[in-house]
Design an enzyme around this catalytic site. Sequence first.
Site, short mmCIF file in Angstrom:
data_model
loop_
_atom_site.label_atom_id
_atom_site.label_comp_id
_atom_site.label_asym_id
_atom_site.label_seq_id
_atom_site.Cartn_x
_atom_site.Cartn_y
_atom_site.Cartn_z
CB SER A 255 -0.91 0.00 1.22
OG SER A 255 -0.15 -0.18 2.39
CG HIS B 186 -3.19 -0.97 -2.82
ND1 HIS B 186 -3.56 0.30 -2.44
CD2 HIS B 186 -3.11 -1.68 -1.66
CE1 HIS B 186 -3.69 0.35 -1.13
NE2 HIS B 186 -3.43 -0.84 -0.64
CD GLU C 222 -4.94 2.82 -5.13
OE1 GLU C 222 -5.18 4.03 -5.08
OE2 GLU C 222 -4.17 2.26 -4.33
CG ASN D 182 -3.19 4.12 1.50
OD1 ASN D 182 -4.23 4.22 2.15
ND2 ASN D 182 -2.57 2.98 1.33
N1 CAA Z 1 -15.01 -10.30 4.67
C1 CAA Z 1 -16.01 -10.59 3.82
N2 CAA Z 1 -17.19 -9.95 3.83
C2 CAA Z 1 -17.38 -9.00 4.75
C3 CAA Z 1 -16.38 -8.64 5.68
C4 CAA Z 1 -15.16 -9.35 5.62
N3 CAA Z 1 -14.15 -9.06 6.45
N4 CAA Z 1 -16.87 -7.64 6.46
C5 CAA Z 1 -18.12 -7.38 6.04
N5 CAA Z 1 -18.42 -8.20 5.01
C6 CAA Z 1 -19.67 -8.20 4.23
C7 CAA Z 1 -20.85 -8.58 5.08
O1 CAA Z 1 -21.04 -9.97 5.13
C8 CAA Z 1 -22.01 -7.87 4.37
O2 CAA Z 1 -22.40 -8.61 3.23
P1 CAA Z 1 -23.95 -8.57 2.70
O3 CAA Z 1 -24.22 -7.14 2.36
O4 CAA Z 1 -23.92 -9.46 1.51
O5 CAA Z 1 -24.74 -9.08 3.85
C9 CAA Z 1 -21.36 -6.59 3.83
O6 CAA Z 1 -19.95 -6.85 3.80
C10 CAA Z 1 -21.66 -5.43 4.73
O7 CAA Z 1 -21.20 -5.77 6.05
P2 CAA Z 1 -21.94 -5.35 7.39
O8 CAA Z 1 -23.41 -5.20 7.13
O9 CAA Z 1 -21.52 -6.26 8.47
O10 CAA Z 1 -21.29 -3.97 7.82
P3 CAA Z 1 -21.14 -2.64 6.99
O11 CAA Z 1 -22.34 -2.32 6.17
O12 CAA Z 1 -20.63 -1.63 7.97
O13 CAA Z 1 -19.96 -2.95 5.96
C11 CAA Z 1 -17.69 -2.65 5.48
C12 CAA Z 1 -18.71 -3.31 6.39
C13 CAA Z 1 -17.82 -3.18 4.06
C14 CAA Z 1 -16.32 -3.00 6.03
C15 CAA Z 1 -17.98 -1.10 5.48
O14 CAA Z 1 -18.06 -0.63 6.79
C16 CAA Z 1 -16.91 -0.30 4.75
O15 CAA Z 1 -16.94 -0.21 3.53
N6 CAA Z 1 -15.99 0.31 5.52
C17 CAA Z 1 -14.88 1.05 4.97
C18 CAA Z 1 -13.78 0.09 4.64
C19 CAA Z 1 -12.62 0.76 4.01
O16 CAA Z 1 -12.56 1.97 3.87
N7 CAA Z 1 -11.68 -0.06 3.60
C20 CAA Z 1 -10.46 0.42 3.02
C21 CAA Z 1 -9.44 0.57 4.10
S1 CAA Z 1 -7.96 1.25 3.44
C22 CAA Z 1 -7.17 -0.06 2.80
O17 CAA Z 1 -7.56 -1.19 2.87
C23 CAA Z 1 -5.97 0.27 2.06
C24 CAA Z 1 -4.71 0.43 2.74
O18 CAA Z 1 -3.73 0.43 2.05
C25 CAA Z 1 -4.56 0.62 4.19
#
Ligand code: CAA
Length: 294
Positions: free
Chosen positions: A119, A140, A152, A190
Amino acid sequence: MPITKIGVVGCGLMGAGIAQTAAQSGFPVVVCETSLELLQKGFKSIEKNLDRLVEKGSLSAAEREIIRGRLHGTTNLEDFRDADLVIEAIIEQLPAKRELFTALDKICTKNAIFASNTSSLSITEMAVTTARPDRFVGLHFFNPVPVMKLVEVVRTIATNPAAYEVVFTFAQKLGKTAVRTSDRTGFIVNRLLVPYMLDCIRALEEGVASIEDIDNSMKLGCGYPMGPFTLLDFVGLDTTYYIANVMFDEFKEKRFAPPALLKRMVLSGWNGRKAGKGFYDYADPKNPKAMKLV
Ligand code: CAA
């Protein structure tokens, strides 16, 4: 040459997610870990995710078995001999990644393409340890990989345009939206996300508002799925601190400098959700409580 067989190195959070997503998209995948124990842990998380999809009815039990059958675990890099694309998702340390790619370069066919899921580290610095910098890209993914729609696709100045397009098409075949970016620290997401999260910590340090109120503001005021402190805990404070330092080293701009509070929290081991404590205390994981930090 289209990609048919995938290798994934690392079966942690990201590697397991990438392997699961590729298998769900029809690709046979070999996943390598350093020990059987880590491999089993990664496969267990994949199986749990697939089971959840079956429970929800988005996958049949028969489909789950087919997907599971596409995944093969190994602790031997030699098993990547016939992979068309090897995606690295190991620890975010440049020496470890360089060492891995040097070894892979000797094992894989000369046509195989290498990709790193880093990342923040330089793709070029990894590519130059191989005899194939022209067949080397960044790929990414975002956490949680099976859910997040973005990938990405990163080119260096040495990446061959045809090899780049092959990987770009592969990312689309995973059902993701692929975006094009170049080898500049932080790529797109990022570059923009990290200063935002660091600014939120500075706002907290300066007494602008509480953790909950900043989280609610960005969640409800901007429609973000998570507030910044929930997201920081989700990404990991150690990871964010590491990325911020790499970005600060590269750009020497204040907006990338990790705030003192973040450093203190990482030093204390309060690395977020995985550590049970970060900006929130996860003693009751369903009901996290904001920490008193300032
Ligand atoms: N693995 C697989 N599926 C998952 C999961 C996981 N770890 N976590 C949640 N899900 C699925 C759930 O099963 C659910 O599926 P359905 O809609 O089919 O039922 C769906 O995702 C939504 O989950 P929840 O209802 O439990 O919760 P939510 O609506 O809050 O969604 C989330 C969870 C998708 C994580 C959402 O909160 C989100 O998009 N958060 C932001 C995440 C983000 O910004 N990620 C990027 C981080 S930065 C990065 O990764 C890059 C880096 O370089 C650091």
